[in-house]
Design an enzyme around this catalytic site. Sequence first.
Site, PDB file in Angstrom:
ATOM      1  N   GLY A 175       0.829  -1.189   0.000  1.00  0.00           N
ATOM      2  CA  GLY A 175       0.000   0.000   0.000  1.00  0.00           C
ATOM      3  C   GLY A 175       0.865   1.240   0.000  1.00  0.00           C
ATOM      4  O   GLY A 175       2.082   1.163   0.087  1.00  0.00           O
ATOM      5  N   ALA A 183      11.429  -5.083  12.842  1.00  0.00           N
ATOM      6  CA  ALA A 183      11.400  -3.667  12.486  1.00  0.00           C
ATOM      7  C   ALA A 183      12.645  -3.314  11.677  1.00  0.00           C
ATOM      8  O   ALA A 183      13.759  -3.646  12.076  1.00  0.00           O
ATOM      9  CB  ALA A 183      11.345  -2.826  13.754  1.00  0.00           C
ATOM     10  N   HIS A 206       4.542   3.648  16.782  1.00  0.00           N
ATOM     11  CA  HIS A 206       4.257   2.326  16.208  1.00  0.00           C
ATOM     12  C   HIS A 206       4.279   1.256  17.293  1.00  0.00           C
ATOM     13  O   HIS A 206       3.403   0.394  17.352  1.00  0.00           O
ATOM     14  CB  HIS A 206       5.280   1.982  15.128  1.00  0.00           C
TER      15      HIS A 206
END
Length: 178
Positions: A18, A43, A59
């Site tokens: 996306g 991460a 996050h």
Amino acid sequence: MATVDEEAADFRVALVLGGARSGKSALAERLACNSGLSRVYVATAEAWDGEMRERIARHRADRGEGWRTVEAPLEAADALADHDGHDIVIVLDCLTLWLSNLMLAGRDVEQAGATLCARLPAMAARVILVSNEVGLGVVPDTPLGRRFRDAQGRLNQQVAAVADRVILVAAGLPLRLK
């Protein structure tokens, strides 16, 4: 009719694509939480400045409890192997930052991508990879920007080829591609 979340629940390797702020990370995390498995978050971001440190902290807070976080800005494929297991789901967020880290470090991005894609089908854990779809915007005006955009497009194609599920997220809405 089944939702994308329900359809996507049956996977070994899933790629969630996306644009920026599309909802792709939220979907990946939701799929991991819904799996009922132990969750590992790989991460790839590095905190180069205060704003990025704040993003990373946000996050982490948004993910909440129950996640084991592994920082792997350059060695994502090794981090997957190091945390593999039948009772584990791994979210690697994100391939885009990983690729930019590799490029800035002067690494061979083609080899790194090939290593990652070779490792994915052999994983016992379920793996959800998050990546930006960067090819929908304007052509970058610098050679580095164009090399990055092209390398990201190739990496996304390679990962999609080995993934069981590929989901595109736009405006928070998931669309199953594979």
